[in-house]
Design a protein around this motif. Structure first.
Motif, mmCIF file in Angstrom:
data_model
loop_
_atom_site.group_PDB
_atom_site.id
_atom_site.type_symbol
_atom_site.label_atom_id
_atom_site.label_comp_id
_atom_site.label_asym_id
_atom_site.label_seq_id
_atom_site.Cartn_x
_atom_site.Cartn_y
_atom_site.Cartn_z
ATOM 1 N N SER A 11 -6.149 -2.406 -8.241
ATOM 2 C CA SER A 11 -5.360 -1.284 -7.723
ATOM 3 C C SER A 11 -6.268 -0.066 -7.683
ATOM 4 O O SER A 11 -6.803 0.352 -8.712
ATOM 5 C CB SER A 11 -4.160 -1.010 -8.623
ATOM 6 O OG SER A 11 -3.273 -2.109 -8.613
ATOM 7 N N SER B 9 -6.362 -8.719 -9.863
ATOM 8 C CA SER B 9 -5.705 -7.655 -9.124
ATOM 9 C C SER B 9 -6.519 -6.378 -9.259
ATOM 10 O O SER B 9 -6.915 -6.002 -10.359
ATOM 11 C CB SER B 9 -4.298 -7.445 -9.693
ATOM 12 O OG SER B 9 -3.673 -6.319 -9.135
ATOM 13 N N SER C 270 -6.304 -5.716 -18.961
ATOM 14 C CA SER C 270 -6.445 -4.678 -17.944
ATOM 15 C C SER C 270 -7.548 -3.698 -18.309
ATOM 16 O O SER C 270 -7.931 -3.566 -19.471
ATOM 17 C CB SER C 270 -5.128 -3.933 -17.752
ATOM 18 O OG SER C 270 -4.748 -3.261 -18.933
ATOM 19 N N GLU D 130 0.870 -1.179 0.000
ATOM 20 C CA GLU D 130 0.000 0.000 0.000
ATOM 21 C C GLU D 130 0.906 1.227 0.000
ATOM 22 O O GLU D 130 1.940 1.242 0.669
ATOM 23 C CB GLU D 130 -0.917 0.019 1.222
ATOM 24 C CG GLU D 130 -1.547 -1.308 1.602
ATOM 25 C CD GLU D 130 -2.354 -2.006 0.530
ATOM 26 O OE1 GLU D 130 -2.068 -1.848 -0.668
ATOM 27 O OE2 GLU D 130 -3.258 -2.759 0.876
ATOM 28 N N ALA E 106 -10.228 -1.633 -2.653
ATOM 29 C CA ALA E 106 -9.488 -2.692 -3.347
ATOM 30 C C ALA E 106 -9.976 -4.070 -2.895
ATOM 31 O O ALA E 106 -10.192 -4.968 -3.718
ATOM 32 C CB ALA E 106 -7.993 -2.538 -3.101
ATOM 33 N N ILE F 86 3.100 -1.625 -10.613
ATOM 34 C CA ILE F 86 1.998 -2.523 -10.261
ATOM 35 C C ILE F 86 2.391 -3.903 -10.762
ATOM 36 O O ILE F 86 2.660 -4.097 -11.944
ATOM 37 C CB ILE F 86 0.671 -2.059 -10.884
ATOM 38 C CG1 ILE F 86 0.284 -0.692 -10.305
ATOM 39 C CG2 ILE F 86 -0.424 -3.098 -10.637
ATOM 40 C CD1 ILE F 86 -0.937 -0.078 -10.927
ATOM 41 N N THR G 16 -3.418 -2.074 -3.571
ATOM 42 C CA THR G 16 -3.676 -3.178 -4.500
ATOM 43 C C THR G 16 -4.042 -4.422 -3.710
ATOM 44 O O THR G 16 -3.367 -4.779 -2.749
ATOM 45 C CB THR G 16 -2.446 -3.454 -5.382
ATOM 46 O OG1 THR G 16 -2.143 -2.282 -6.134
ATOM 47 C CG2 THR G 16 -2.692 -4.615 -6.329
ATOM 48 N N SER G 17 -5.119 -5.065 -4.134
ATOM 49 C CA SER G 17 -5.516 -6.360 -3.571
ATOM 50 C C SER G 17 -5.525 -7.385 -4.685
ATOM 51 O O SER G 17 -5.808 -7.058 -5.837
ATOM 52 C CB SER G 17 -6.915 -6.275 -2.956
ATOM 53 O OG SER G 17 -6.907 -5.495 -1.792
ATOM 54 N N GLY G 18 -5.213 -8.597 -4.320
ATOM 55 C CA GLY G 18 -5.217 -9.676 -5.298
ATOM 56 C C GLY G 18 -5.223 -11.025 -4.605
ATOM 57 O O GLY G 18 -4.990 -11.121 -3.412
#
Length: 176
Positions: A114, A112, A163, A37, A127, A54, A79-81
């Motif tokens: 962001s 992902s 994306s 983060e 996120a 990223i 960002t979460s993934g």
């Protein structure tokens, strides 16, 4: 035998506390990072806007290759993934994100999320929410929010990485 991990919101909040402290001490140029983060304020030592990578969502690596770079000024990025925290069971990948609607791990094409926002607590929360909701619902949600932008990496129907970028950051992001 239950384990709950609240790091989805704790890192963003901690980052905001540090940013508030720096701001209170008249520090106007900084980049703070906690566990992926980020908060970027002002410019770097070379008087340039901060450039942040990223990561490519790759389940086969500990540290991945960059998928895109983005210029971030006076904003936070979270960002979460599901490409790092998962396990395999019977050849199937089980994501660490649990849907509050079903109580089961999520399963969709979004790999992902962001999120760019005025503070990291907000970016972090959105996120994580996007990783629960999936690509289409996340796009609809983010497009309605003021001051919040997104860069989503997802798996296309053919398995290739694709994306989606919201209009507010299109000019600041470069897919590699």
């Amino acid at each position: 035998n239950t384990y709950l991990d609240f790091s989805a919101s704790a890192k963003g909040y901690a980052l905001d506390v540090i940013a508030h402290f720096l701001h209170g001490n008249d520090i106007s140029n900084y980049m703070i990072e906690i566990g992926g983060e980020v908060r970027c304020q002002g410019q770097n030592i070379n008087n340039n806007v901060w450039k942040i990578g990223i990561e490519e969502p790759n389940m086969n690596q500990v540290g991945g290759n960059p998928f895109a770079t983005v210029f971030v000024k006076n904003r936070s990025l979270a960002t979460s993934g599901n490409y790092r925290n998962y396990y395999k069971e019977n050849g199937r990948i089980i994501a660490h994100t649990i849907s509050p609607f079903t109580g089961y791990p999520i399963s969709h094409s979004l790999l992902s999320a962001s999120i760019f926002a005025p503070n990291c607590t907000l970016a972090d929360g959105y996120a994580t929410a996007c990783m629960v909701m999936g690509l289409e619902k996340s796009i609809r949600m983010i497009e309605r929010l003021n001051g919040v932008d997104a860069f989503f990496i997802y798996s296309g129907e053919d398995g290739t990485l694709k994306s989606y970028t919201t209009a507010g950051i299109e000019s600041q992001i470069e897919v590699l």
